[in-house]
Design an enzyme around this catalytic site. Sequence first.
Site, PDB file in Angstrom:
ATOM      1  N   ASP A 196       4.976  -6.338   1.823  1.00 24.72           N
ATOM      2  CA  ASP A 196       6.247  -5.509   1.199  1.00 24.72           C
ATOM      3  C   ASP A 196       6.786  -4.625   2.113  1.00 24.72           C
ATOM      4  O   ASP A 196       7.987  -4.553   2.160  1.00 24.72           O
ATOM      5  CB  ASP A 196       5.659  -4.643   0.013  1.00 24.72           C
ATOM      6  CG  ASP A 196       5.226  -5.413  -1.316  1.00 24.72           C
ATOM      7  OD1 ASP A 196       5.684  -6.567  -1.432  1.00 24.72           O
ATOM      8  OD2 ASP A 196       4.477  -4.698  -1.835  1.00 24.72           O
ATOM      9  N   LYS A 227      -2.156  -3.931  -6.653  1.00 25.16           N
ATOM     10  CA  LYS A 227      -2.030  -3.497  -5.227  1.00 25.16           C
ATOM     11  C   LYS A 227      -3.215  -2.696  -4.679  1.00 25.16           C
ATOM     12  O   LYS A 227      -3.635  -2.927  -3.681  1.00 25.16           O
ATOM     13  CB  LYS A 227      -0.727  -3.514  -5.055  1.00 25.16           C
ATOM     14  CG  LYS A 227       0.376  -4.557  -5.268  1.00 25.16           C
ATOM     15  CD  LYS A 227       1.830  -4.103  -4.820  1.00 25.16           C
ATOM     16  CE  LYS A 227       2.785  -5.097  -5.288  1.00 25.16           C
ATOM     17  NZ  LYS A 227       4.023  -4.708  -4.788  1.00 25.16           N
TER      18      LYS A 227
END
Length: 279
Positions: free
Chosen positions: A103, A67
């Site tokens: 997220d 990420k």
Amino acid sequence: MPRLAVIGHPVAHSRSPAMQNAALRALGLGEEWSYEAIDVAPEAFAELVRALPAEGFAGVNVTVPHKTAAFALADASSEGAQRIGAANTLVFEAGQVQAHNTDAGGLIASLPRSPRGARTLVLGAGGAARAAAWALRAEGAAVDIWNRTEARAQQIHLELGGPDQAREAVDIEVRDLRAVVEFDQSDYELIVNTTAVGLHGEDPFVELPLRRDGFGPGAVVVDMVYGEGPSTLLRAAAAAGATAVDGIEILVQQGALSLRIWTGLEPPLDVMRAAAHGI
Ligand code: ATR
């Protein structure tokens, strides 16, 4: 035939392909779009991503451990991705790579009510904790961060809430994000576990400074760890009268936000939820 994928290492366990392909079929895109899983080691990640647009990919989800690298290689990124320093969603458009972090929005969407004005506790200090802390503050919640290794919680406080970042903002922002060593669990309206505790059967009431009977009335407890059935933490929270939110719901909500970014269509949440649960 636009292609989509989740890129991770490992990634075979990911529920995203089943969930996203079910969503694409429900949207009538099953014949055109496809979503696969790609396993790539960190050293080959950037090169792989650069090659994807030429192979027909419209975008990808990115998961552990890529990420931060996904954010770093992007040509442009959303404010959330910038503040969190990580991206879980990439869009390939007009020769550019755009980075988003769903997220953060996925956590907020999974909550039964807005966290605005709530006192919240984030346990952990990895990437998931950064995303949770940023998302909750952006929604107007006060955030305390606890981590086993205190220095890492301090680091998030410095990066997301320290004086430099808040200089242009109002002073209250600085007060609203704290790294804590001790706390009274019953003070919190929302507790988010982003640590790995529970992943391999650890007891959260041994490893984390939480008490089974310490949840405040009406509290919401989120556990990002998910496996088969509710976690020990969530079972105890529910037994104490708290509202439990599991990691699968967050997976569903972040996936829905990503799908909306790629297709511009309203994601079929029920279909995605059923597929994520393997139904
Ligand atoms: P992420 O996947 O969110 O990016 P990570 O960097 O892998 O997270 O970190 C996992 C988190 O779980 C960390 O906050 C870690 O605490 P430390 O920073 O002290 O390592 C936490 N964690 C893992 N095992 C733990 C345990 N047994 N007790 C308490 N915290 C634990």
